[in-house]
Design a protein around this motif. Sequence first.
Motif, PDB file in Angstrom:
ATOM      1  N   LEU A  88       0.805  -1.225   0.000  1.00  0.00           N
ATOM      2  CA  LEU A  88       0.000   0.000   0.000  1.00  0.00           C
ATOM      3  C   LEU A  88       0.842   1.281   0.000  1.00  0.00           C
ATOM      4  O   LEU A  88       0.469   2.259  -0.659  1.00  0.00           O
ATOM      5  CB  LEU A  88      -0.961   0.000   1.190  1.00  0.00           C
ATOM      6  N   PRO A  89       1.966   1.324   0.711  1.00  0.00           N
ATOM      7  CA  PRO A  89       2.781   2.556   0.662  1.00  0.00           C
ATOM      8  C   PRO A  89       3.230   2.929  -0.743  1.00  0.00           C
ATOM      9  O   PRO A  89       3.514   4.104  -1.000  1.00  0.00           O
ATOM     10  CB  PRO A  89       3.978   2.206   1.559  1.00  0.00           C
ATOM     11  N   ARG A  90       3.286   1.973  -1.647  1.00  0.00           N
ATOM     12  CA  ARG A  90       3.688   2.284  -3.024  1.00  0.00           C
ATOM     13  C   ARG A  90       2.702   3.254  -3.679  1.00  0.00           C
ATOM     14  O   ARG A  90       3.109   4.111  -4.477  1.00  0.00           O
ATOM     15  CB  ARG A  90       3.776   1.010  -3.868  1.00  0.00           C
ATOM     16  N   VAL A  91       1.406   3.118  -3.357  1.00  0.00           N
ATOM     17  CA  VAL A  91       0.423   4.023  -3.933  1.00  0.00           C
ATOM     18  C   VAL A  91       0.147   5.218  -3.021  1.00  0.00           C
ATOM     19  O   VAL A  91      -0.182   6.307  -3.495  1.00  0.00           O
ATOM     20  CB  VAL A  91      -0.899   3.285  -4.270  1.00  0.00           C
ATOM     21  N   ALA A  92       0.275   5.012  -1.717  1.00  0.00           N
ATOM     22  CA  ALA A  92      -0.079   6.078  -0.775  1.00  0.00           C
ATOM     23  C   ALA A  92       1.014   7.126  -0.598  1.00  0.00           C
ATOM     24  O   ALA A  92       0.720   8.319  -0.445  1.00  0.00           O
ATOM     25  CB  ALA A  92      -0.431   5.475   0.585  1.00  0.00           C
ATOM     26  N   ASN A  93       2.275   6.707  -0.603  1.00  0.00           N
ATOM     27  CA  ASN A  93       3.363   7.651  -0.312  1.00  0.00           C
ATOM     28  C   ASN A  93       3.432   8.829  -1.277  1.00  0.00           C
ATOM     29  O   ASN A  93       3.618   9.970  -0.841  1.00  0.00           O
ATOM     30  CB  ASN A  93       4.703   6.913  -0.268  1.00  0.00           C
ATOM     31  N   PRO A  94       3.285   8.612  -2.612  1.00  0.00           N
ATOM     32  CA  PRO A  94       3.337   9.775  -3.510  1.00  0.00           C
ATOM     33  C   PRO A  94       2.201  10.763  -3.263  1.00  0.00           C
ATOM     34  O   PRO A  94       2.385  11.976  -3.440  1.00  0.00           O
ATOM     35  CB  PRO A  94       3.231   9.143  -4.905  1.00  0.00           C
ATOM     36  N   VAL A  95       1.043  10.267  -2.853  1.00  0.00           N
ATOM     37  CA  VAL A  95      -0.075  11.160  -2.539  1.00  0.00           C
ATOM     38  C   VAL A  95       0.198  11.900  -1.241  1.00  0.00           C
ATOM     39  O   VAL A  95       0.017  13.123  -1.143  1.00  0.00           O
ATOM     40  CB  VAL A  95      -1.397  10.362  -2.436  1.00  0.00           C
ATOM     41  N   ASP A  96       0.654  11.171  -0.239  1.00  0.00           N
ATOM     42  CA  ASP A  96       0.942  11.773   1.063  1.00  0.00           C
ATOM     43  C   ASP A  96       2.040  12.831   0.956  1.00  0.00           C
ATOM     44  O   ASP A  96       2.023  13.837   1.668  1.00  0.00           O
ATOM     45  CB  ASP A  96       1.352  10.673   2.044  1.00  0.00           C
ATOM     46  N   ALA A  97       2.977  12.620   0.035  1.00  0.00           N
ATOM     47  CA  ALA A  97       4.091  13.560  -0.143  1.00  0.00           C
ATOM     48  C   ALA A  97       3.727  14.728  -1.055  1.00  0.00           C
ATOM     49  O   ALA A  97       4.551  15.635  -1.252  1.00  0.00           O
ATOM     50  CB  ALA A  97       5.300  12.824  -0.717  1.00  0.00           C
ATOM     51  N   GLY A  98       2.536  14.705  -1.622  1.00  0.00           N
ATOM     52  CA  GLY A  98       2.120  15.785  -2.497  1.00  0.00           C
ATOM     53  C   GLY A  98       2.668  15.696  -3.910  1.00  0.00           C
ATOM     54  O   GLY A  98       2.596  16.663  -4.671  1.00  0.00           O
ATOM     55  N   GLU A  99       3.183  14.529  -4.286  1.00  0.00           N
ATOM     56  CA  GLU A  99       3.764  14.361  -5.622  1.00  0.00           C
ATOM     57  C   GLU A  99       2.714  13.988  -6.668  1.00  0.00           C
ATOM     58  O   GLU A  99       2.887  14.280  -7.853  1.00  0.00           O
ATOM     59  CB  GLU A  99       4.845  13.280  -5.574  1.00  0.00           C
ATOM     60  N   SER A 100       1.645  13.339  -6.243  1.00  0.00           N
ATOM     61  CA  SER A 100       0.561  12.921  -7.137  1.00  0.00           C
ATOM     62  C   SER A 100      -0.764  13.104  -6.413  1.00  0.00           C
ATOM     63  O   SER A 100      -0.816  13.137  -5.184  1.00  0.00           O
ATOM     64  CB  SER A 100       0.716  11.455  -7.565  1.00  0.00           C
ATOM     65  N   ASP A 101      -1.833  13.198  -7.213  1.00  0.00           N
ATOM     66  CA  ASP A 101      -3.167  13.334  -6.629  1.00  0.00           C
ATOM     67  C   ASP A 101      -3.924  12.009  -6.602  1.00  0.00           C
ATOM     68  O   ASP A 101      -4.777  11.803  -5.748  1.00  0.00           O
ATOM     69  CB  ASP A 101      -3.975  14.366  -7.428  1.00  0.00           C
ATOM     70  N   LEU A 102      -3.606  11.132  -7.548  1.00  0.00           N
ATOM     71  CA  LEU A 102      -4.211   9.806  -7.610  1.00  0.00           C
ATOM     72  C   LEU A 102      -3.159   8.839  -8.131  1.00  0.00           C
ATOM     73  O   LEU A 102      -2.586   9.074  -9.198  1.00  0.00           O
ATOM     74  CB  LEU A 102      -5.434   9.808  -8.536  1.00  0.00           C
ATOM     75  N   VAL A 103      -2.912   7.778  -7.381  1.00  0.00           N
ATOM     76  CA  VAL A 103      -1.934   6.769  -7.798  1.00  0.00           C
ATOM     77  C   VAL A 103      -2.629   5.416  -7.834  1.00  0.00           C
ATOM     78  O   VAL A 103      -3.313   5.025  -6.881  1.00  0.00           O
ATOM     79  CB  VAL A 103      -0.727   6.710  -6.837  1.00  0.00           C
ATOM     80  N   LEU A 104      -2.456   4.714  -8.950  1.00  0.00           N
ATOM     81  CA  LEU A 104      -3.026   3.385  -9.115  1.00  0.00           C
ATOM     82  C   LEU A 104      -1.910   2.349  -9.172  1.00  0.00           C
ATOM     83  O   LEU A 104      -0.840   2.615  -9.718  1.00  0.00           O
ATOM     84  CB  LEU A 104      -3.841   3.297 -10.414  1.00  0.00           C
ATOM     85  N   GLY A 105      -2.175   1.178  -8.617  1.00  0.00           N
ATOM     86  CA  GLY A 105      -1.223   0.086  -8.687  1.00  0.00           C
ATOM     87  C   GLY A 105      -1.378  -0.669  -9.993  1.00  0.00           C
ATOM     88  O   GLY A 105      -2.445  -1.228 -10.261  1.00  0.00           O
ATOM     89  N   ARG A 106      -0.332  -0.670 -10.808  1.00  0.00           N
ATOM     90  CA  ARG A 106      -0.339  -1.435 -12.052  1.00  0.00           C
ATOM     91  C   ARG A 106       0.015  -2.880 -11.722  1.00  0.00           C
ATOM     92  O   ARG A 106       1.117  -3.185 -11.281  1.00  0.00           O
ATOM     93  CB  ARG A 106       0.660  -0.852 -13.050  1.00  0.00           C
ATOM     94  N   ARG A 107      -0.935  -3.784 -11.938  1.00  0.00           N
ATOM     95  CA  ARG A 107      -0.766  -5.167 -11.515  1.00  0.00           C
ATOM     96  C   ARG A 107       0.243  -5.927 -12.373  1.00  0.00           C
ATOM     97  O   ARG A 107       0.168  -5.904 -13.594  1.00  0.00           O
ATOM     98  CB  ARG A 107      -2.120  -5.884 -11.534  1.00  0.00           C
ATOM     99  N   VAL A 108       1.175  -6.604 -11.695  1.00  0.00           N
ATOM    100  CA  VAL A 108       2.154  -7.463 -12.341  1.00  0.00           C
ATOM    101  C   VAL A 108       1.828  -8.891 -11.920  1.00  0.00           C
ATOM    102  O   VAL A 108       1.889  -9.224 -10.735  1.00  0.00           O
ATOM    103  CB  VAL A 108       3.594  -7.087 -11.922  1.00  0.00           C
TER     104      VAL A 108
END
Length: 222
Positions: A88-108
């Motif tokens: 979860l931090p992979r998608v949440a950290n960029p939002v929490d840091a103000g780098e992105s507004d919406l981050v989606l996990g690209r499934r591998v």
Amino acid sequence: MIDVVLPCLDEAAALPWVLGRMPPGYRPIVVDNGSTDDSALIAARYGALVVREPRRGFGAACHAGLLAATADVVCFMDADASLDPRQLPRVANPVDAGESDLVLGRRVDEARARSGSAWPVHARLGNAVLAWHLRRGAGVLLHDLGPMRACRRKALTDLGLADRRFGYPLEMVLRAAAAGWRIAETEVDYLPRAGRSKVTGTVRGTLRAIADMRAVLAAHRP
């Protein structure tokens, strides 16, 4: 604290693994969407906030969880053990840091190379078509309409999402793009889920989801 919305329909087998791997600082909100098993009881036993949403529909469950959330950043993910909460931090950290507004996990799909795909061909094809429509029609550079995602709670509430079925995740991206959000994606592992998927487990379920998403695409066509 970051809230994690987990729409849930009969996921008693998966919830112990999912909730047991929730990272510190992430509060699970399990939205019981009419389960006939012990999903709600198990979720409460593992310390999750349990919300009951009697109106059936993936979007209805997601939105009920959003309204129950109080954290500034909110995540969404499936409750079927197909996604690892530790990522979860992979998608949440960029939002929490103000780098992105919406981050989606690209499934591998790591299982593909081992013992059969966790992601059926019909579901993968439908997802690819939808991602192509997003890139072509909305200018959103996504390759996967991933179910693990993160954004600001208040900003998402203000978007006024209307779909309460399988179109909810797509409408979120379309409305976010129209509002000028910075949308990004990052890789997450896609694992064999516990039990049979209500959507990708059958061609019929996948077609129903695609029909809902096509309706959302048509409603938001420029």
